[in-house]
Design a protein around this motif. Structure first.
Motif, PDB file in Angstrom:
ATOM      1  N   VAL A 123      57.036 -36.304   8.340  1.00  0.00           N
ATOM      2  CA  VAL A 123      55.984 -35.306   8.462  1.00  0.00           C
ATOM      3  C   VAL A 123      55.232 -35.187   7.135  1.00  0.00           C
ATOM      4  CG1 VAL A 123      55.470 -32.881   8.896  1.00  0.00           C
ATOM      5  CG2 VAL A 123      57.279 -34.042  10.196  1.00  0.00           C
ATOM      6  N   GLY A 124      53.914 -35.302   7.195  1.00  0.00           N
ATOM      7  CA  GLY A 124      53.080 -35.167   6.008  1.00  0.00           C
ATOM      8  C   GLY A 124      52.852 -36.453   5.247  1.00  0.00           C
ATOM      9  N   THR A 125      53.591 -37.512   5.616  1.00  0.00           N
ATOM     10  CA  THR A 125      53.436 -38.773   4.892  1.00  0.00           C
ATOM     11  C   THR A 125      52.041 -39.350   5.101  1.00  0.00           C
ATOM     12  OG1 THR A 125      55.798 -39.222   5.181  1.00  0.00           O
ATOM     13  CG2 THR A 125      54.372 -41.075   4.575  1.00  0.00           C
ATOM     14  N   LEU A 126      51.633 -39.442   6.368  1.00  0.00           N
ATOM     15  CA  LEU A 126      50.307 -39.976   6.664  1.00  0.00           C
ATOM     16  C   LEU A 126      49.219 -39.053   6.125  1.00  0.00           C
ATOM     17  CD1 LEU A 126      48.536 -42.103   8.017  1.00  0.00           C
ATOM     18  CD2 LEU A 126      48.769 -40.834  10.163  1.00  0.00           C
ATOM     19  N   ARG A 127      49.446 -37.736   6.213  1.00  0.00           N
ATOM     20  CA  ARG A 127      48.433 -36.806   5.722  1.00  0.00           C
ATOM     21  C   ARG A 127      48.243 -36.951   4.223  1.00  0.00           C
ATOM     22  NH1 ARG A 127      48.937 -32.291   3.265  1.00  0.00           N
ATOM     23  NH2 ARG A 127      51.163 -32.126   3.745  1.00  0.00           N
ATOM     24  N   ARG A 128      49.337 -37.131   3.492  1.00  0.00           N
ATOM     25  CA  ARG A 128      49.206 -37.317   2.052  1.00  0.00           C
ATOM     26  C   ARG A 128      48.439 -38.591   1.718  1.00  0.00           C
ATOM     27  NH1 ARG A 128      54.393 -34.966   2.226  1.00  0.00           N
ATOM     28  NH2 ARG A 128      55.392 -37.012   2.450  1.00  0.00           N
ATOM     29  N   SER A 129      48.660 -39.639   2.501  1.00  0.00           N
ATOM     30  CA  SER A 129      47.896 -40.869   2.283  1.00  0.00           C
ATOM     31  C   SER A 129      46.416 -40.651   2.558  1.00  0.00           C
ATOM     32  CB  SER A 129      48.430 -41.990   3.181  1.00  0.00           C
ATOM     33  OG  SER A 129      49.768 -42.307   2.850  1.00  0.00           O
ATOM     34  N   LEU A 130      46.137 -39.902   3.623  1.00  0.00           N
ATOM     35  CA  LEU A 130      44.735 -39.606   3.938  1.00  0.00           C
ATOM     36  C   LEU A 130      44.118 -38.712   2.870  1.00  0.00           C
ATOM     37  CD1 LEU A 130      44.898 -39.064   7.798  1.00  0.00           C
ATOM     38  CD2 LEU A 130      44.084 -41.069   6.553  1.00  0.00           C
ATOM     39  N   ASP A 131      44.919 -37.797   2.316  1.00  0.00           N
ATOM     40  CA  ASP A 131      44.411 -36.961   1.222  1.00  0.00           C
ATOM     41  C   ASP A 131      44.031 -37.824   0.022  1.00  0.00           C
ATOM     42  OD1 ASP A 131      44.706 -34.695   2.718  1.00  0.00           O
ATOM     43  OD2 ASP A 131      46.662 -34.157   1.867  1.00  0.00           O
ATOM     44  N   GLN A 132      44.855 -38.821  -0.274  1.00  0.00           N
ATOM     45  CA  GLN A 132      44.527 -39.736  -1.365  1.00  0.00           C
ATOM     46  C   GLN A 132      43.256 -40.525  -1.058  1.00  0.00           C
ATOM     47  OE1 GLN A 132      47.958 -42.172  -2.039  1.00  0.00           O
ATOM     48  NE2 GLN A 132      49.221 -40.485  -2.815  1.00  0.00           N
ATOM     49  N   LEU A 133      43.135 -40.937   0.219  1.00  0.00           N
ATOM     50  CA  LEU A 133      41.924 -41.646   0.619  1.00  0.00           C
ATOM     51  C   LEU A 133      40.691 -40.762   0.478  1.00  0.00           C
ATOM     52  CD1 LEU A 133      40.419 -44.023   1.893  1.00  0.00           C
ATOM     53  CD2 LEU A 133      41.062 -43.137   4.143  1.00  0.00           C
ATOM     54  N   GLU A 134      40.816 -39.503   0.895  1.00  0.00           N
ATOM     55  CA  GLU A 134      39.703 -38.575   0.775  1.00  0.00           C
ATOM     56  C   GLU A 134      39.322 -38.360  -0.688  1.00  0.00           C
ATOM     57  OE1 GLU A 134      38.468 -34.026   2.160  1.00  0.00           O
ATOM     58  OE2 GLU A 134      40.534 -34.738   2.323  1.00  0.00           O
ATOM     59  N   GLU A 135      40.314 -38.247  -1.540  1.00  0.00           N
ATOM     60  CA  GLU A 135      40.040 -38.066  -2.962  1.00  0.00           C
ATOM     61  C   GLU A 135      39.306 -39.278  -3.529  1.00  0.00           C
ATOM     62  OE1 GLU A 135      42.482 -37.249  -7.146  1.00  0.00           O
ATOM     63  OE2 GLU A 135      43.530 -37.270  -5.211  1.00  0.00           O
ATOM     64  N   THR A 136      39.740 -40.459  -3.140  1.00  0.00           N
ATOM     65  CA  THR A 136      39.069 -41.675  -3.616  1.00  0.00           C
ATOM     66  C   THR A 136      37.641 -41.754  -3.095  1.00  0.00           C
ATOM     67  OG1 THR A 136      41.199 -42.827  -3.680  1.00  0.00           O
ATOM     68  CG2 THR A 136      39.207 -44.190  -3.707  1.00  0.00           C
ATOM     69  N   LEU A 137      37.470 -41.393  -1.814  1.00  0.00           N
ATOM     70  CA  LEU A 137      36.124 -41.398  -1.238  1.00  0.00           C
ATOM     71  C   LEU A 137      35.218 -40.419  -1.966  1.00  0.00           C
ATOM     72  CD1 LEU A 137      36.828 -41.595   2.603  1.00  0.00           C
ATOM     73  CD2 LEU A 137      35.720 -43.334   1.198  1.00  0.00           C
ATOM     74  N   ASN A 138      35.715 -39.254  -2.273  1.00  0.00           N
ATOM     75  CA  ASN A 138      34.918 -38.269  -3.001  1.00  0.00           C
ATOM     76  C   ASN A 138      34.522 -38.785  -4.380  1.00  0.00           C
ATOM     77  OD1 ASN A 138      34.996 -36.428  -0.890  1.00  0.00           O
ATOM     78  ND2 ASN A 138      36.851 -35.433  -1.640  1.00  0.00           N
ATOM     79  N   MET A 139      35.434 -39.478  -5.022  1.00  0.00           N
ATOM     80  CA  MET A 139      35.118 -40.047  -6.326  1.00  0.00           C
ATOM     81  C   MET A 139      34.039 -41.111  -6.213  1.00  0.00           C
ATOM     82  SD  MET A 139      38.954 -40.369  -7.988  1.00  0.00           S
ATOM     83  CE  MET A 139      38.297 -41.265  -9.394  1.00  0.00           C
ATOM     84  N   GLU A 140      34.150 -41.964  -5.184  1.00  0.00           N
ATOM     85  CA  GLU A 140      33.126 -42.997  -4.983  1.00  0.00           C
ATOM     86  C   GLU A 140      31.785 -42.361  -4.650  1.00  0.00           C
ATOM     87  OE1 GLU A 140      33.258 -46.122  -5.491  1.00  0.00           O
ATOM     88  OE2 GLU A 140      35.398 -46.271  -5.953  1.00  0.00           O
ATOM     89  N   ILE A 141      31.795 -41.315  -3.826  1.00  0.00           N
ATOM     90  CA  ILE A 141      30.542 -40.633  -3.468  1.00  0.00           C
ATOM     91  C   ILE A 141      29.909 -40.015  -4.699  1.00  0.00           C
ATOM     92  CG2 ILE A 141      29.594 -38.661  -2.200  1.00  0.00           C
ATOM     93  CD1 ILE A 141      31.626 -39.269   0.008  1.00  0.00           C
ATOM     94  N   LYS A 142      30.708 -39.407  -5.544  1.00  0.00           N
ATOM     95  CA  LYS A 142      30.185 -38.815  -6.779  1.00  0.00           C
ATOM     96  C   LYS A 142      29.592 -39.897  -7.681  1.00  0.00           C
ATOM     97  CE  LYS A 142      31.429 -35.825 -10.669  1.00  0.00           C
ATOM     98  NZ  LYS A 142      30.780 -36.693 -11.653  1.00  0.00           N
ATOM     99  N   THR A 143      30.283 -41.031  -7.773  1.00  0.00           N
ATOM    100  CA  THR A 143      29.767 -42.134  -8.594  1.00  0.00           C
ATOM    101  C   THR A 143      28.432 -42.622  -8.070  1.00  0.00           C
ATOM    102  OG1 THR A 143      32.023 -42.814  -9.140  1.00  0.00           O
ATOM    103  CG2 THR A 143      30.274 -44.431  -9.486  1.00  0.00           C
ATOM    104  N   LEU A 144      28.335 -42.791  -6.737  1.00  0.00           N
ATOM    105  CA  LEU A 144      27.077 -43.236  -6.140  1.00  0.00           C
ATOM    106  C   LEU A 144      25.983 -42.203  -6.329  1.00  0.00           C
ATOM    107  CD1 LEU A 144      28.339 -44.825  -2.792  1.00  0.00           C
ATOM    108  CD2 LEU A 144      27.489 -46.025  -4.808  1.00  0.00           C
ATOM    109  N   ARG A 145      26.315 -40.944  -6.176  1.00  0.00           N
ATOM    110  CA  ARG A 145      25.321 -39.883  -6.334  1.00  0.00           C
ATOM    111  C   ARG A 145      24.797 -39.835  -7.763  1.00  0.00           C
ATOM    112  NH1 ARG A 145      27.673 -34.554  -4.381  1.00  0.00           N
ATOM    113  NH2 ARG A 145      27.390 -35.597  -2.364  1.00  0.00           N
ATOM    114  N   ASP A 146      25.714 -39.985  -8.726  1.00  0.00           N
ATOM    115  CA  ASP A 146      25.290 -39.991 -10.128  1.00  0.00           C
ATOM    116  C   ASP A 146      24.388 -41.186 -10.416  1.00  0.00           C
ATOM    117  OD1 ASP A 146      26.745 -37.715 -10.500  1.00  0.00           O
ATOM    118  OD2 ASP A 146      28.494 -38.730 -11.369  1.00  0.00           O
ATOM    119  N   ALA A 147      24.724 -42.356  -9.811  1.00  0.00           N
ATOM    120  CA  ALA A 147      23.901 -43.551 -10.027  1.00  0.00           C
ATOM    121  C   ALA A 147      22.522 -43.380  -9.412  1.00  0.00           C
ATOM    122  CB  ALA A 147      24.606 -44.778  -9.430  1.00  0.00           C
TER     123      ALA A 147
END
Length: 360
Positions: free
Chosen positions: A254-278
């Motif tokens: 329980v929560g294993t997949l959710r934690r992986s998705l949370d990491q994915l969401e965090e990475t996506l947010n970082m990529e979105i911020k990088t693209l937005r700044d560019a």
């Protein structure tokens, strides 16, 4: 014979018609250059065939002009006279008789004079046409440049997309591998625990089975002494574990997949911020002439003297290439992040962090 020979010599000496010159209408075969045109005969003559008009009395009365081609087109259909004048009212060529009848009160000028006027107009028309051609060629070039820029933008966007999405796919694959590895390790640990317990239980079962055999064997003895001596060793059971408190708990995922998705969401947010700044950096590298609308511009904004920048107090803000993007990609109010003005919501300003010039 002398006359005929002289005529033959004169024919040989006359020039042949060149492109753009008026040919003789009488010459059979190869035509010679015309020297006169007769308005009575509607024929152009070379020097040889023009000779009768110089000799015959009746032909001498004909009206002769410099060589003209298409004589019939130059004659007035109504009066059968050469059209030498131009009616400025009706913008048509007329003959002298026309000016005394149908065009009596109309202003007329010689064809040569009107030719000069129209030639000047023609030059103006030609210049306008050339300008229109140039404008359309410029439009074509602009369209081509736009397509070229669009292709470059598309290629860059595709390359950026491939780079970002490939990185995300690698991250997703890594997270999937890590997830699989973690689940397998938990399962393996549980299986190892179960195997150890089963092995221990089997060992105890083997010991108890041996004790059971000894008990059965002893139950059949009739020797009192041997029975009592053996019973003493069988009285106490062999040492075993209390299995009432032992259990194998299945691993919890329980929560294993959710934690992986949370990491994915965090990475996506970082990529979105990088693209937005560019993107914001690309937008801010252009400067344009701007005018501040007093009805909509922030009261603290001040346009620079060169019209290329906006000053917010001591802060200088460069403007994007497209002024329409000012309300979306650029902060038009102090310290507002891009995109904030696009949404409306109820909010409260924190006096410890909000800009002093902001008001709800």
């Amino acid at each position: 014979m002398v006359d005929r020979f002289g005529t033959s010599v004169r024919v040989k000496e006359q020039p042949y018609v060149e492109p753009g010159e008026v040919p003789c209408d009488v010459c059979p075969g190869t035509q010679l250059k015309a020297v006169k045109s007769c308005l009575m005969c509607f024929i152009s003559y070379c020097q040889t065939h023009f000779e009768p008009h110089q000799r015959v009395t009746v032909l001498k009365k004909h009206r002769l002009v410099e060589p003209m081609d298409r004589l019939e087109d130059r004659m007035c259909k109504k009066h059968d006279r050469l059209m030498e004048l131009f009616c400025q009212n009706e913008q048509v060529c007329v003959c002298q008789y026309c000016t005394e009848t149908d065009h009596k009160s109309h202003p007329v000028v010689p064809l040569k004079e009107e030719y000069g006027v129209k030639m000047a107009q023609l030059g103006k028309i030609e210049a306008e046409v050339q300008q229109m051609i140039q404008e359309r060629q410029n439009n074509i070039q602009e369209i081509k440049d736009t397509i070229k820029c669009s292709k470059a933008d598309a290629d860059r966007e595709i390359a950026d997309g491939v780079q970002v999405l490939s990185a995300l796919m690698r991250c997703i694959e890594k997270w999937q591998d890590d997830l699989n590895q973690m689940v397998k390790e938990r399962l393996k640990s549980t299986e190892k625990q179960a195997e150890d317990l089963i092995k221990e239980l089997e060992q105890e079962i083997e010991v108890l089975t041996n004790r059971s055999s000894e008990v059965k064997q002893l139950s059949h003895t009739k020797d009192h002494l041997h029975f009592l001596q053996a019973f003493r060793s069988l009285k106490n059971p062999p040492p075993t574990r209390d299995w009432t408190t032992v259990e194998v708990r299945p691993p919890s995922y329980v929560g294993t997949l959710r934690r992986s998705l949370d990491q994915l969401e965090e990475t996506l947010n970082m990529e979105i911020k990088t693209l937005r700044d560019a993107e914001l950096k690309r937008v801010q590298q252009y400067e344009v002439d701007v005018t501040l609308d007093p009805d909509t511009a922030h009261p603290k904004l001040i346009r620079s003297e060169d019209g290329k920048q906006v000053n917010d107090g001591d802060v200088v803000k460069k403007l994007p290439e497209d002024p329409k993007r000012l309300t979306h990609d650029m902060p038009v109010q102090p310290d507002l992040k891009p995109g904030v003005k696009k949404y409306a919501c109820e909010l409260t300003l924190d006096p410890n962090t909000a800009h002093r010039n902001l008001s709800v």
